[in-house]
Scaffold this motif. Structure first.
Motif, short mmCIF file in Angstrom:
data_model
loop_
_atom_site.label_atom_id
_atom_site.label_comp_id
_atom_site.label_asym_id
_atom_site.label_seq_id
_atom_site.Cartn_x
_atom_site.Cartn_y
_atom_site.Cartn_z
N LYS A 152 0.89 -1.28 0.44
CA LYS A 152 0.25 -0.04 0.07
C LYS A 152 0.90 1.65 -0.23
O LYS A 152 0.14 2.53 -0.09
N LEU A 153 2.50 0.95 0.02
CA LEU A 153 3.19 2.50 0.67
C LEU A 153 2.74 3.41 -1.16
O LEU A 153 3.03 4.49 -0.63
N THR A 154 2.55 2.80 -2.39
CA THR A 154 2.40 3.79 -3.34
C THR A 154 1.18 4.06 -4.18
O THR A 154 0.64 4.13 -4.45
N PHE A 155 0.26 3.95 -2.59
CA PHE A 155 -1.43 4.05 -2.88
C PHE A 155 -0.61 5.46 -2.70
O PHE A 155 -1.02 6.50 -1.92
N LYS A 156 -1.85 6.18 -4.00
CA LYS A 156 -1.60 7.56 -4.31
C LYS A 156 -2.91 8.25 -2.87
O LYS A 156 -2.41 10.20 -2.88
N ALA A 157 -3.83 7.58 -2.28
CA ALA A 157 -4.48 8.61 -1.20
C ALA A 157 -3.77 8.54 0.22
O ALA A 157 -3.62 9.52 0.96
N PHE A 158 -1.91 8.21 0.19
CA PHE A 158 -1.42 8.37 1.17
C PHE A 158 -0.49 9.04 0.99
O PHE A 158 0.49 9.69 1.68
N LEU A 159 -0.74 9.68 -0.21
CA LEU A 159 0.21 10.48 -0.91
C LEU A 159 0.58 11.78 -0.31
O LEU A 159 -0.29 12.39 0.82
N PRO A 160 1.49 12.64 0.05
CA PRO A 160 1.64 13.75 1.34
C PRO A 160 0.36 15.40 -0.09
O PRO A 160 0.55 15.15 -1.30
N ILE A 161 0.82 15.94 1.29
CA ILE A 161 -0.23 17.15 0.81
C ILE A 161 -0.14 18.43 1.42
O ILE A 161 0.70 18.39 2.32
N ARG A 162 -0.48 19.81 0.59
CA ARG A 162 0.10 21.35 1.27
C ARG A 162 -1.56 21.60 1.67
O ARG A 162 -2.08 21.93 0.76
N LEU A 163 -1.56 21.07 3.39
CA LEU A 163 -3.29 22.16 3.36
C LEU A 163 -3.01 23.59 3.19
O LEU A 163 -4.03 24.01 2.89
N ASP A 164 -2.16 24.42 3.09
CA ASP A 164 -2.05 25.52 2.95
C ASP A 164 -2.24 25.82 1.32
O ASP A 164 -3.41 27.08 1.27
N VAL A 165 -2.09 25.61 0.78
CA VAL A 165 -2.47 25.29 -0.59
C VAL A 165 -3.35 24.78 -1.50
O VAL A 165 -3.91 25.57 -2.11
N ILE A 166 -4.43 23.53 -0.20
CA ILE A 166 -5.60 23.70 -0.85
C ILE A 166 -6.63 24.69 -0.31
O ILE A 166 -7.72 24.82 -0.83
N LYS A 167 -6.42 25.00 0.87
CA LYS A 167 -6.87 25.87 1.68
C LYS A 167 -7.31 27.61 0.36
O LYS A 167 -7.83 27.98 0.60
N LYS A 168 -5.33 28.13 0.09
CA LYS A 168 -5.34 28.90 -0.68
C LYS A 168 -6.78 28.55 -2.07
O LYS A 168 -6.94 29.54 -2.68
N GLY A 169 -6.10 27.17 -2.51
CA GLY A 169 -6.79 26.96 -3.51
C GLY A 169 -8.54 26.97 -3.64
O GLY A 169 -8.99 27.20 -5.34
N GLY A 170 -8.91 27.07 -2.99
CA GLY A 170 -10.89 26.56 -2.68
C GLY A 170 -11.00 25.64 -3.25
O GLY A 170 -10.44 24.72 -3.90
N GLU A 171 -12.60 25.98 -3.64
CA GLU A 171 -12.97 24.86 -4.27
C GLU A 171 -12.61 24.63 -5.19
O GLU A 171 -12.86 22.99 -5.74
N ASN A 172 -11.98 25.21 -6.34
CA ASN A 172 -11.73 24.77 -7.74
C ASN A 172 -10.30 23.39 -7.62
O ASN A 172 -9.81 23.68 -9.25
N TRP A 173 -9.59 24.16 -6.28
CA TRP A 173 -7.57 23.57 -6.18
C TRP A 173 -8.06 22.27 -6.83
O TRP A 173 -6.89 21.80 -7.56
N LYS A 174 -9.13 21.20 -6.99
CA LYS A 174 -8.35 19.95 -7.26
C LYS A 174 -8.56 19.28 -8.53
O LYS A 174 -8.30 18.86 -9.45
N THR A 175 -8.92 20.36 -9.80
CA THR A 175 -9.22 20.96 -11.04
C THR A 175 -8.10 22.14 -11.63
O THR A 175 -8.40 21.90 -13.04
N ASP A 176 -8.01 22.66 -10.88
CA ASP A 176 -7.17 24.03 -11.61
C ASP A 176 -6.03 23.81 -11.06
O ASP A 176 -5.08 23.94 -10.40
N ILE A 177 -5.44 23.97 -12.34
CA ILE A 177 -3.66 23.26 -12.52
C ILE A 177 -2.98 24.88 -11.80
O ILE A 177 -1.79 24.54 -11.55
N THR A 178 -3.66 25.55 -12.24
CA THR A 178 -2.96 26.49 -11.57
C THR A 178 -2.69 26.73 -10.06
O THR A 178 -2.16 27.65 -9.67
#
Length: 577
Positions: free
Chosen positions: A197-223
């Motif tokens: 399971k170590l290669t599993f994508k749900a276990f990737l690191p994340i940046r909470l600051d980027v997610i918060k700043k990105g808002g609702e469209n963060w997950k599909t907006d490459i900018t």
């Protein structure tokens, strides 16, 4: 899908054919299927072309949120642009777990404590990747309100299940940052497949600051994205194309050779074939009219080619809650439909490949040291033989189901079953017509086909259960039958047909503490029997294979058995004309 990777593999079958059947060739206990690298030997010592680029078929991710991703297209994109603890590399035709974000790790003698030592690597904005960002990812994945589909994949971790179910505290989750570069994961029980399971994508690191700043469209907006993997996404035109570009800040950028990977949407396979034959497309699968021709050309040295089984099963999914017709909640109606189509004819008429499936766990998946399918009978096979070519018997079974629902209809031509799809190409149209003919011929019922405009609408319709029947599939995320069976123990997102059986859930939960391989195998077999034969939650159609064609100049391009469809982190071209 596999995600899996989930294939989501909850996608239309036509799409799988256009991306070389979606997943990679796999190993079995008795034989090893050659990888492309074995079929046409390549070496990192070969002279590399000055212009390093390749063109592939468009695999559009549903999301770039690693905690949310549940389809192989999203996993393929995430695999390219992010770096987790480990990465799968195909070596001698087999998946090998390679250290990636973690340069090393060790496990305690009791198998419960896993300590990971992170390498010094950064996000594309220059911020270091830290152990706390992995902690943040697990906590976000498991937060109940987020309802992420793969939260249950972390249940082997101490405190994970309780927190996800709302009965535990976030601070009790056994994922801790000892310091910036040391991550400690504590399991609640020894888990024989946790390293997978170590290669599993749900276990990737994340940046909470980027997610918060990105808002609702963060997950599909490459900018609004930042990346820590070998590539970044340079351009994404929805429903059309996506371009990956080498990430200059990647920790091992010196050994990433392809500068750009361009994916374009090509709806008709005949067009794909023309582009491949003129070297304007570098990788392809194959449909029936091209397989024999290309195999012969590959033998003559024109292309690279390999084939093999993949851990993916496709099925006709039934809406166990009833569906628009209200009929699918009846077992006898589901059974009549499951037994009224000819799997061999589907294969011979529509694809000229794959293996008929009468079980849910596919051929390459292992249970302990055994290949599961080699030691487990297919639950639906005997029943299918009993009803084969007996339309009157099938109609009688369907009418029994109607009667149990209080429906007095005796004229089955009045029955309308809703089937949804989204691919509008000629191949998918042919498949839809085949389904209509099978059910009309053997049951006398009408299958109303609704073609939705795009993948987004189709996926939403499936999530909203706006269908009676739908093509659905699942690709293994790691090498164990549990990945195909425990998703049906709850009404989570991955339980795509909303199957519910308390006894099934009970057995699945008991597996969490069972470590004896022989006992686990018996429980797996019982679960599959309940799912496919006793309750007919869905009707298996075929076990998938892969038929892979690559240009000769493309080297070290890999198809991992589990996880992403493609791995090009080590790929390069040599001798392109």
């Amino acid at each position: 899908m596999k995600t899996k990777r989930m294939l989501s593999l909850l996608l239309a079958s036509t799409m799988m054919l256009t991306v070389s059947a979606g997943l990679a060739g796999c190993k079995k206990k008795t034989a090893t299927v050659p990888s492309i690298a074995e079929t046409k030997k390549s070496s990192t010592e070969a002279k590399k072309d000055d212009d390093q680029h390749i063109k592939l078929i468009f695999l559009e991710p549903e999301t770039l949120d690693p905690n949310q991703a549940q389809d192989t297209y999203s996993n393929t994109a995430l695999n390219a642009v992010q770096e987790g603890l480990a990465r799968l590399k195909t070596v001698d035709g087999k998946d090998k777990i390679e250290p990636a974000g973690a340069k090393s790790w060790e496990t305690s003698k009791d198998g419960l404590t896993w300590t990971f030592h992170l390498r010094d690597y950064k996000w594309s904005d220059g911020v270091p990747v830290t152990a706390q960002q992995y902690v943040d990812s697990f906590q976000r994945l498991l937060k109940k309100d987020n309802a992420f589909p793969y939260a249950y994949y972390a249940y082997e971790i101490k405190g994970a299940e309780a927190y996800n179910l709302g009965t535990g505290k976030v601070e009790d989750i056994g994922v801790v940052a000892k310091d910036d570069k040391t991550l400690v994961i504590t399991l609640v029980r020894p888990t024989p497949y946790f390293d997978k399971k170590l290669t599993f994508k749900a276990f990737l690191p994340i940046r909470l600051d980027v997610i918060k700043k990105g808002g609702e469209n963060w997950k599909t907006d490459i900018t609004k994205q930042v990346y820590c993997g070998p590539y970044i996404i340079k351009e994404w035109v929805r429903n059309n194309s996506i371009t990956f570009e080498k990430n200059p800040t990647y920790w091992d950028a010196a050994n990433v050779y392809l500068k750009t990977v361009e994916m374009n949407d090509i709806k008709e396979f005949s067009t794909q074939a023309q582009l491949f034959e003129t070297a304007q497309l570098d990788v392809t699968g194959s449909t029936q009219q091209y397989i024999k021709k290309w195999q012969e050309e590959a033998k003559a040295g024109k292309f690279q080619y390999a084939e093999g089984d993949v851990p993916t099963t496709w099925a006709l999914g039934f809406n166990n809650e009833g569906g628009p017709s209200g009929l699918m909640k009846n077992k006898k109606i589901r059974m009549a439909m499951a037994l009224s189509f000819d799997r061999e004819d589907y294969i011979n008429t529509l694809v000229n490949r794959f293996t008929p499936a009468y079980g849910w766990v596919p051929k390459p998946v292992q249970s302990g040291k055994e290949v599961y399918r080699d030691v487990s009978k297919e639950p639906l096979k005997e029943l299918a033989a009993e009803y084969a070519n007996k339309p009157e018997k099938l109609k009688a079974l369907f009418k029994e189901g109607l009667k149990e629902l209080g429906n007095t209809t005796t004229d089955l031509s009045k029955i309308k079953i809703k089937y949804i799809t989204y691919a509008a190409g000629s191949d998918e149209k042919q498949k839809s017509e085949w389904w209509q003919q099978q059910f009309k011929k053997n049951l006398g019922i009408d299958l109303n086909v609704e073609v939705l405009g795009n993948l987004t609408l189709y996926s939403q319709a499936k999530k909203d259960m706006k269908y009676d029947a739908v093509m659905t599939g699942w690709g293994a995320d790691f090498d164990d039958p549990i990945g195909f069976l425990d998703m049906f123990s709850t009404k989570g997102v991955n339980n795509m047909v909303r199957y519910a059986n308390p006894e099934y859930s009970k057995i699945s939960k008991e597996l969490a503490t069972e470590i004896d391989p022989a006992k686990r195998l018996k429980q797996y077999q019982k679960l599959e029997e309940m799912l496919i034969k006793d309750d007919i939650a869905l009707a298996p159609i075929y076990y998938q294979d892969t038929r892979r064609f690559l240009q000769n100049y493309l080297k070290d391009f890999m198809y991992p058995t589990y996880g992403a469809d493609y791995e090009w982190r080590w790929a390069y071209t040599s001798g392109r004309k």
